[in-house]
Design a protein around this motif. Structure first.
Motif, PDB file in Angstrom:
ATOM      1  N   ILE A  20       0.842  -1.195   0.000  1.00 51.03           N
ATOM      2  CA  ILE A  20       0.000   0.000   0.000  1.00 51.03           C
ATOM      3  C   ILE A  20       0.877   1.246   0.000  1.00 51.03           C
ATOM      4  O   ILE A  20       0.645   2.197  -0.742  1.00 51.03           O
ATOM      5  CB  ILE A  20      -0.961  -0.003   1.200  1.00 51.03           C
ATOM      6  CG1 ILE A  20      -1.997  -1.121   1.037  1.00 51.03           C
ATOM      7  CG2 ILE A  20      -1.650   1.348   1.348  1.00 51.03           C
ATOM      8  CD1 ILE A  20      -2.814  -1.396   2.283  1.00 51.03           C
ATOM      9  N   ALA A  21       1.911   1.253   0.840  1.00 48.70           N
ATOM     10  CA  ALA A  21       2.812   2.403   0.921  1.00 48.70           C
ATOM     11  C   ALA A  21       3.527   2.634  -0.404  1.00 48.70           C
ATOM     12  O   ALA A  21       3.698   3.777  -0.837  1.00 48.70           O
ATOM     13  CB  ALA A  21       3.823   2.200   2.049  1.00 48.70           C
ATOM     14  N   GLU A  22       3.927   1.554  -1.063  1.00 52.16           N
ATOM     15  CA  GLU A  22       4.619   1.687  -2.348  1.00 52.16           C
ATOM     16  C   GLU A  22       3.725   2.278  -3.426  1.00 52.16           C
ATOM     17  O   GLU A  22       4.217   2.891  -4.368  1.00 52.16           O
ATOM     18  CB  GLU A  22       5.141   0.326  -2.812  1.00 52.16           C
ATOM     19  CG  GLU A  22       6.345  -0.147  -2.038  1.00 52.16           C
ATOM     20  CD  GLU A  22       6.801  -1.544  -2.447  1.00 52.16           C
ATOM     21  OE1 GLU A  22       5.997  -2.303  -3.034  1.00 52.16           O
ATOM     22  OE2 GLU A  22       7.967  -1.864  -2.172  1.00 52.16           O
ATOM     23  N   SER A  23       2.416   2.110  -3.307  1.00 56.51           N
ATOM     24  CA  SER A  23       1.503   2.657  -4.308  1.00 56.51           C
ATOM     25  C   SER A  23       1.247   4.153  -4.110  1.00 56.51           C
ATOM     26  O   SER A  23       0.633   4.789  -4.962  1.00 56.51           O
ATOM     27  CB  SER A  23       0.189   1.884  -4.314  1.00 56.51           C
ATOM     28  OG  SER A  23      -0.485   2.040  -3.095  1.00 56.51           O
ATOM     29  N   CYS A  24       1.722   4.712  -3.004  1.00 57.55           N
ATOM     30  CA  CYS A  24       1.605   6.161  -2.764  1.00 57.55           C
ATOM     31  C   CYS A  24       2.801   6.872  -3.395  1.00 57.55           C
ATOM     32  O   CYS A  24       3.922   6.365  -3.362  1.00 57.55           O
ATOM     33  CB  CYS A  24       1.563   6.448  -1.265  1.00 57.55           C
ATOM     34  SG  CYS A  24       0.107   5.812  -0.441  1.00 57.55           S
ATOM     35  N   ARG A  25       2.566   8.056  -3.937  1.00 53.96           N
ATOM     36  CA  ARG A  25       3.633   8.806  -4.594  1.00 53.96           C
ATOM     37  C   ARG A  25       4.585   9.478  -3.612  1.00 53.96           C
ATOM     38  O   ARG A  25       5.770   9.567  -3.859  1.00 53.96           O
ATOM     39  CB  ARG A  25       3.044   9.850  -5.525  1.00 53.96           C
ATOM     40  CG  ARG A  25       2.507   9.245  -6.783  1.00 53.96           C
ATOM     41  CD  ARG A  25       2.081  10.315  -7.743  1.00 53.96           C
ATOM     42  NE  ARG A  25       0.684  10.029  -8.051  1.00 53.96           N
ATOM     43  CZ  ARG A  25      -0.210  10.905  -8.346  1.00 53.96           C
ATOM     44  NH1 ARG A  25       0.100  12.166  -8.371  1.00 53.96           N
ATOM     45  NH2 ARG A  25      -1.436  10.543  -8.601  1.00 53.96           N
ATOM     46  N   GLY A  26       4.044   9.976  -2.511  1.00 52.22           N
ATOM     47  CA  GLY A  26       4.866  10.709  -1.558  1.00 52.22           C
ATOM     48  C   GLY A  26       5.518   9.806  -0.521  1.00 52.22           C
ATOM     49  O   GLY A  26       5.463   8.579  -0.604  1.00 52.22           O
ATOM     50  N   ASP A  27       6.154  10.449   0.452  1.00 55.53           N
ATOM     51  CA  ASP A  27       6.777   9.715   1.545  1.00 55.53           C
ATOM     52  C   ASP A  27       5.715   9.113   2.446  1.00 55.53           C
ATOM     53  O   ASP A  27       4.694   9.740   2.729  1.00 55.53           O
ATOM     54  CB  ASP A  27       7.666  10.638   2.389  1.00 55.53           C
ATOM     55  CG  ASP A  27       8.913  11.067   1.642  1.00 55.53           C
ATOM     56  OD1 ASP A  27       9.315  10.345   0.709  1.00 55.53           O
ATOM     57  OD2 ASP A  27       9.490  12.107   1.999  1.00 55.53           O
ATOM     58  N   VAL A  28       5.974   7.906   2.901  1.00 56.23           N
ATOM     59  CA  VAL A  28       5.093   7.226   3.846  1.00 56.23           C
ATOM     60  C   VAL A  28       5.981   6.671   4.948  1.00 56.23           C
ATOM     61  O   VAL A  28       6.914   5.910   4.670  1.00 56.23           O
ATOM     62  CB  VAL A  28       4.296   6.086   3.173  1.00 56.23           C
ATOM     63  CG1 VAL A  28       3.366   5.435   4.176  1.00 56.23           C
ATOM     64  CG2 VAL A  28       3.522   6.593   1.971  1.00 56.23           C
ATOM     65  N   ASP A  29       5.712   7.074   6.170  1.00 52.62           N
ATOM     66  CA  ASP A  29       6.507   6.623   7.306  1.00 52.62           C
ATOM     67  C   ASP A  29       5.676   5.742   8.213  1.00 52.62           C
ATOM     68  O   ASP A  29       4.448   5.853   8.267  1.00 52.62           O
ATOM     69  CB  ASP A  29       7.020   7.822   8.117  1.00 52.62           C
ATOM     70  CG  ASP A  29       8.008   8.664   7.328  1.00 52.62           C
ATOM     71  OD1 ASP A  29       8.798   8.084   6.562  1.00 52.62           O
ATOM     72  OD2 ASP A  29       7.985   9.890   7.486  1.00 52.62           O
ATOM     73  N   LEU A  30       6.362   4.894   8.944  1.00 51.31           N
ATOM     74  CA  LEU A  30       5.725   4.058   9.947  1.00 51.31           C
ATOM     75  C   LEU A  30       6.303   4.480  11.292  1.00 51.31           C
ATOM     76  O   LEU A  30       7.522   4.522  11.464  1.00 51.31           O
ATOM     77  CB  LEU A  30       6.023   2.581   9.660  1.00 51.31           C
ATOM     78  CG  LEU A  30       5.069   1.563  10.211  1.00 51.31           C
ATOM     79  CD1 LEU A  30       3.647   1.818   9.737  1.00 51.31           C
ATOM     80  CD2 LEU A  30       5.491   0.167   9.808  1.00 51.31           C
ATOM     81  N   LEU A  31       5.426   4.836  12.226  1.00 52.31           N
ATOM     82  CA  LEU A  31       5.841   5.356  13.525  1.00 52.31           C
ATOM     83  C   LEU A  31       5.511   4.351  14.627  1.00 52.31           C
ATOM     84  O   LEU A  31       4.390   3.847  14.690  1.00 52.31           O
ATOM     85  CB  LEU A  31       5.112   6.669  13.815  1.00 52.31           C
ATOM     86  CG  LEU A  31       5.058   7.683  12.676  1.00 52.31           C
ATOM     87  CD1 LEU A  31       4.041   8.758  12.969  1.00 52.31           C
ATOM     88  CD2 LEU A  31       6.414   8.278  12.449  1.00 52.31           C
ATOM     89  N   VAL A  37      10.358   4.675  10.563  1.00 49.60           N
ATOM     90  CA  VAL A  37      10.971   3.946   9.458  1.00 49.60           C
ATOM     91  C   VAL A  37      10.193   4.217   8.183  1.00 49.60           C
ATOM     92  O   VAL A  37       9.031   4.630   8.215  1.00 49.60           O
ATOM     93  CB  VAL A  37      11.035   2.420   9.719  1.00 49.60           C
ATOM     94  CG1 VAL A  37      11.899   2.118  10.929  1.00 49.60           C
ATOM     95  CG2 VAL A  37       9.663   1.827   9.887  1.00 49.60           C
ATOM     96  N   ASP A  38      10.829   3.965   7.054  1.00 47.31           N
ATOM     97  CA  ASP A  38      10.195   4.113   5.750  1.00 47.31           C
ATOM     98  C   ASP A  38       9.211   2.964   5.566  1.00 47.31           C
ATOM     99  O   ASP A  38       9.603   1.795   5.575  1.00 47.31           O
ATOM    100  CB  ASP A  38      11.267   4.090   4.665  1.00 47.31           C
ATOM    101  CG  ASP A  38      10.722   4.310   3.272  1.00 47.31           C
ATOM    102  OD1 ASP A  38       9.505   4.561   3.131  1.00 47.31           O
ATOM    103  OD2 ASP A  38      11.514   4.230   2.320  1.00 47.31           O
ATOM    104  N   ALA A  39       7.935   3.280   5.387  1.00 50.39           N
ATOM    105  CA  ALA A  39       6.908   2.242   5.243  1.00 50.39           C
ATOM    106  C   ALA A  39       6.989   1.547   3.893  1.00 50.39           C
ATOM    107  O   ALA A  39       6.363   0.513   3.704  1.00 50.39           O
ATOM    108  CB  ALA A  39       5.525   2.845   5.441  1.00 50.39           C
TER     109      ALA A  39
END
Length: 78
Positions: A20-31, A37-39
């Protein structure tokens, strides 16, 4: 950035979250507590000390898309 609480039960949930995160264009983080970390990175997700109390941080323009995908896989923590 919009924070969405997620529930990861096992490595399959983590795999779906990364997809799911890879399908987003912008940065996605996991907290997770003080860890960020990079999601989009499976290695980053697995480096978290625990899968409890985890939030995904995504840009406002993609928040609705991410929320819909997470809900369809039953990954949103209530």
């Amino acid at each position: 950035m919009v924070k969405i609480p997620v529930y990861l039960r096992d490595m399959y949930d983590a795999k779906h979250l990364v997809q799911i995160a890879e399908s987003c264009r912008g940065d996605v983080d996991l907290l997770c507590g003080r860890y960020v970390v990079d999601a989009k990175s499976m290695l980053g997700v697995f480096s978290l000390p625990t899968f409890e109390q985890v939030e995904i941080s995504v840009g406002e323009e993609e928040a609705e898309f991410a929320r819909e995908k997470l809900e369809s896989l039953n990954l949103i923590r209530k």
